[in-house]
Scaffold this motif. Structure first.
Motif, PDB file in Angstrom:
ATOM      1  N   TYR A 174       0.811  -1.216   0.000  1.00  0.00           N
ATOM      2  CA  TYR A 174       0.000   0.000   0.000  1.00  0.00           C
ATOM      3  C   TYR A 174       0.847   1.269   0.000  1.00  0.00           C
ATOM      4  O   TYR A 174       0.434   2.294   0.556  1.00  0.00           O
ATOM      5  CB  TYR A 174      -0.951   0.007   1.195  1.00  0.00           C
ATOM      6  CG  TYR A 174      -1.915  -1.145   1.201  1.00  0.00           C
ATOM      7  CD1 TYR A 174      -2.775  -1.366   0.132  1.00  0.00           C
ATOM      8  CD2 TYR A 174      -1.954  -2.032   2.266  1.00  0.00           C
ATOM      9  CE1 TYR A 174      -3.661  -2.423   0.125  1.00  0.00           C
ATOM     10  CE2 TYR A 174      -2.839  -3.099   2.276  1.00  0.00           C
ATOM     11  CZ  TYR A 174      -3.696  -3.285   1.199  1.00  0.00           C
ATOM     12  OH  TYR A 174      -4.566  -4.332   1.200  1.00  0.00           O
ATOM     13  N   GLY A 175       1.994   1.200  -0.602  1.00  0.00           N
ATOM     14  CA  GLY A 175       2.799   2.402  -0.756  1.00  0.00           C
ATOM     15  C   GLY A 175       3.543   2.866   0.474  1.00  0.00           C
ATOM     16  O   GLY A 175       4.651   3.362   0.364  1.00  0.00           O
ATOM     17  N   MET A 176       2.993   2.669   1.647  1.00  0.00           N
ATOM     18  CA  MET A 176       3.571   3.291   2.832  1.00  0.00           C
ATOM     19  C   MET A 176       3.937   2.328   3.949  1.00  0.00           C
ATOM     20  O   MET A 176       4.484   2.773   4.959  1.00  0.00           O
ATOM     21  CB  MET A 176       2.600   4.331   3.377  1.00  0.00           C
ATOM     22  CG  MET A 176       1.181   3.905   3.144  1.00  0.00           C
ATOM     23  SD  MET A 176      -0.064   4.828   4.039  1.00  0.00           S
ATOM     24  CE  MET A 176      -0.113   6.316   3.087  1.00  0.00           C
ATOM     25  N   TYR A 177       3.653   1.051   3.799  1.00  0.00           N
ATOM     26  CA  TYR A 177       3.875   0.124   4.901  1.00  0.00           C
ATOM     27  C   TYR A 177       4.804  -1.016   4.501  1.00  0.00           C
ATOM     28  O   TYR A 177       4.973  -1.318   3.322  1.00  0.00           O
ATOM     29  CB  TYR A 177       2.543  -0.462   5.381  1.00  0.00           C
ATOM     30  CG  TYR A 177       1.578   0.587   5.835  1.00  0.00           C
ATOM     31  CD1 TYR A 177       1.877   1.396   6.928  1.00  0.00           C
ATOM     32  CD2 TYR A 177       0.373   0.792   5.161  1.00  0.00           C
ATOM     33  CE1 TYR A 177       1.001   2.378   7.347  1.00  0.00           C
ATOM     34  CE2 TYR A 177      -0.511   1.778   5.572  1.00  0.00           C
ATOM     35  CZ  TYR A 177      -0.200   2.570   6.669  1.00  0.00           C
ATOM     36  OH  TYR A 177      -1.068   3.538   7.087  1.00  0.00           O
ATOM     37  N   GLN A 178       5.400  -1.639   5.525  1.00  0.00           N
ATOM     38  CA  GLN A 178       6.237  -2.811   5.313  1.00  0.00           C
ATOM     39  C   GLN A 178       5.749  -3.917   6.242  1.00  0.00           C
ATOM     40  O   GLN A 178       5.426  -3.653   7.396  1.00  0.00           O
ATOM     41  CB  GLN A 178       7.702  -2.484   5.622  1.00  0.00           C
ATOM     42  CG  GLN A 178       8.218  -1.346   4.765  1.00  0.00           C
ATOM     43  CD  GLN A 178       9.706  -1.098   4.932  1.00  0.00           C
ATOM     44  OE1 GLN A 178      10.301  -1.464   5.935  1.00  0.00           O
ATOM     45  NE2 GLN A 178      10.300  -0.481   3.935  1.00  0.00           N
ATOM     46  N   TYR A 194       9.817  -1.370  16.395  1.00  0.00           N
ATOM     47  CA  TYR A 194      11.024  -2.187  16.480  1.00  0.00           C
ATOM     48  C   TYR A 194      12.189  -1.569  15.715  1.00  0.00           C
ATOM     49  O   TYR A 194      13.316  -2.019  15.834  1.00  0.00           O
ATOM     50  CB  TYR A 194      10.750  -3.581  15.896  1.00  0.00           C
ATOM     51  CG  TYR A 194      10.447  -4.652  16.923  1.00  0.00           C
ATOM     52  CD1 TYR A 194      11.456  -5.443  17.462  1.00  0.00           C
ATOM     53  CD2 TYR A 194       9.137  -4.889  17.329  1.00  0.00           C
ATOM     54  CE1 TYR A 194      11.182  -6.437  18.385  1.00  0.00           C
ATOM     55  CE2 TYR A 194       8.845  -5.893  18.258  1.00  0.00           C
ATOM     56  CZ  TYR A 194       9.875  -6.660  18.784  1.00  0.00           C
ATOM     57  OH  TYR A 194       9.591  -7.639  19.692  1.00  0.00           O
ATOM     58  N   GLY A 195      11.909  -0.571  14.905  1.00  0.00           N
ATOM     59  CA  GLY A 195      12.972   0.039  14.114  1.00  0.00           C
ATOM     60  C   GLY A 195      13.492  -0.876  13.020  1.00  0.00           C
ATOM     61  O   GLY A 195      14.665  -0.823  12.657  1.00  0.00           O
ATOM     62  N   ILE A 196      12.615  -1.718  12.485  1.00  0.00           N
ATOM     63  CA  ILE A 196      13.011  -2.649  11.434  1.00  0.00           C
ATOM     64  C   ILE A 196      12.619  -2.068  10.077  1.00  0.00           C
ATOM     65  O   ILE A 196      11.500  -1.582   9.914  1.00  0.00           O
ATOM     66  CB  ILE A 196      12.299  -4.006  11.637  1.00  0.00           C
ATOM     67  CG1 ILE A 196      12.774  -4.651  12.942  1.00  0.00           C
ATOM     68  CG2 ILE A 196      12.548  -4.934  10.452  1.00  0.00           C
ATOM     69  CD1 ILE A 196      11.970  -5.868  13.336  1.00  0.00           C
ATOM     70  N   THR A 197      13.544  -2.085   9.111  1.00  0.00           N
ATOM     71  CA  THR A 197      13.217  -1.617   7.767  1.00  0.00           C
ATOM     72  C   THR A 197      13.632  -2.659   6.745  1.00  0.00           C
ATOM     73  O   THR A 197      14.510  -3.490   6.983  1.00  0.00           O
ATOM     74  CB  THR A 197      13.958  -0.313   7.423  1.00  0.00           C
ATOM     75  OG1 THR A 197      15.366  -0.577   7.452  1.00  0.00           O
ATOM     76  CG2 THR A 197      13.632   0.791   8.406  1.00  0.00           C
ATOM     77  N   LYS A 198      12.980  -2.589   5.588  1.00  0.00           N
ATOM     78  CA  LYS A 198      13.256  -3.510   4.501  1.00  0.00           C
ATOM     79  C   LYS A 198      14.703  -3.381   4.039  1.00  0.00           C
ATOM     80  O   LYS A 198      15.386  -4.384   3.810  1.00  0.00           O
ATOM     81  CB  LYS A 198      12.291  -3.233   3.356  1.00  0.00           C
ATOM     82  CG  LYS A 198      12.527  -4.022   2.094  1.00  0.00           C
ATOM     83  CD  LYS A 198      11.307  -3.917   1.192  1.00  0.00           C
ATOM     84  CE  LYS A 198      11.568  -4.415  -0.205  1.00  0.00           C
ATOM     85  NZ  LYS A 198      12.253  -3.416  -1.047  1.00  0.00           N
ATOM     86  N   ASP A 199      15.163  -2.154   3.890  1.00  0.00           N
ATOM     87  CA  ASP A 199      16.521  -1.945   3.400  1.00  0.00           C
ATOM     88  C   ASP A 199      17.564  -2.627   4.285  1.00  0.00           C
ATOM     89  O   ASP A 199      18.530  -3.196   3.794  1.00  0.00           O
ATOM     90  CB  ASP A 199      16.834  -0.443   3.334  1.00  0.00           C
ATOM     91  CG  ASP A 199      16.176   0.208   2.121  1.00  0.00           C
ATOM     92  OD1 ASP A 199      15.647  -0.535   1.275  1.00  0.00           O
ATOM     93  OD2 ASP A 199      16.193   1.445   2.046  1.00  0.00           O
ATOM     94  N   GLU A 200      17.358  -2.584   5.592  1.00  0.00           N
ATOM     95  CA  GLU A 200      18.357  -3.142   6.510  1.00  0.00           C
ATOM     96  C   GLU A 200      18.178  -4.631   6.757  1.00  0.00           C
ATOM     97  O   GLU A 200      19.141  -5.330   7.051  1.00  0.00           O
ATOM     98  CB  GLU A 200      18.273  -2.440   7.869  1.00  0.00           C
ATOM     99  CG  GLU A 200      18.853  -1.045   7.888  1.00  0.00           C
ATOM    100  CD  GLU A 200      18.725  -0.428   9.273  1.00  0.00           C
ATOM    101  OE1 GLU A 200      19.696  -0.486  10.017  1.00  0.00           O
ATOM    102  OE2 GLU A 200      17.626   0.071   9.587  1.00  0.00           O
TER     103      GLU A 200
END
Length: 205
Positions: free
Chosen positions: A77-81, A142-148
């Motif tokens: 949805y463009g804004m979520y992971q 949790y500070g989790i991102t796709k990039d990392e």
DNA sequence: CTGATGATGTTCT
DNA sequence: GAACATCATCAGA
């Protein structure tokens, strides 16, 4: 105790069910975040037309081919992971979506990450529930991102892993249909969602 | 409390 | 160009 490779390489449905009550741990520098997994969904194989990989892997889903324990994160949805854990042996495709978590440790920092404002003394109960009671919500505190974290291995990483938490009885576990997959003609009625009975952080009844 | 609606951009056709 | 494993917000009860 930390969950090892053997836990993640079992059948996706078992991994999904047994992740309930376990603790997801993330270490970010000096901050530690811990929470109990209270809701999951399994996405299984070619028969499951709700699964992203049911027509074969793409650049987005390629990590699912790896051995169980790797992290699959994707944009929606463009804004979520959304945060998923790969299951099964290498070459066998299956993944578990983590849909909700109950915060245990690092709540003050979770609050900052999620709401972009300092933790204060008059927190509303609703704000705490709202930290982690949905699949797109829980990755933010949790500070989790796709990039990392795309492709990171939960069985070997030194800053993110899963460990023991609650011991659940069979009657604490509820099995039901998955959420928001009405587009899947065959898969929409499969009972592949698991959650802890009466836990306030579960995303929906 | 409930249900409806708009936001937003990557991925796939 | 459409679809999308969602969420925040708002109106109404």
């Amino acid at each position: 105790m930390r969950l090892n490779r053997d836990f993640f390489t079992r059948k996706t449905i078992l991994v999904s069910r047994d992740l309930l009550g376990k603790t997801l741990v993330h270490r970010d520098g000096e901050n530690t975040y811990k929470g109990i997994i209270v809701e999951t969904e399994a996405y299984i194989n070619k028969e499951d037309d709700a699964a992203h990989f049911n027509k074969g892997l793409t650049d987005r889903t390629k990590i699912i081919d790896e051995v169980g324990g790797h992290i699959y994160i994707y944009n929606i949805y463009g804004m979520y992971q959304l945060f998923n854990i790969v299951a099964e042996k290498k070459g066998v495709h299956g993944a578990v979506l983590i849909r909700a978590i109950e915060p245990v440790e690092g709540i003050e920092n979770m609050y900052k990450n999620r709401y972009k404002k300092p933790y204060h003394n008059e927190i509303k109960k609703r704000e705490i529930i709202n930290l982690t009671n949905g699949p797109a919500k829980l990755v933010m505190p949790y500070g989790i991102t796709k990039d990392e974290y795309y492709g990171v291995d939960l069985a070997t990483s030194t800053d993110i892993w899963v460990e023991d938490g609650l011991d659940l009885n069979k009657e604490d576990i509820v099995r039901s249909k998955r959420i928001n997959i009405d587009y899947a003609e065959k898969g929409k009625d499969y009972l592949l969602r698991f959650h802890i009975k009466d836990n306030p952080f579960v995303s929906k009844k």
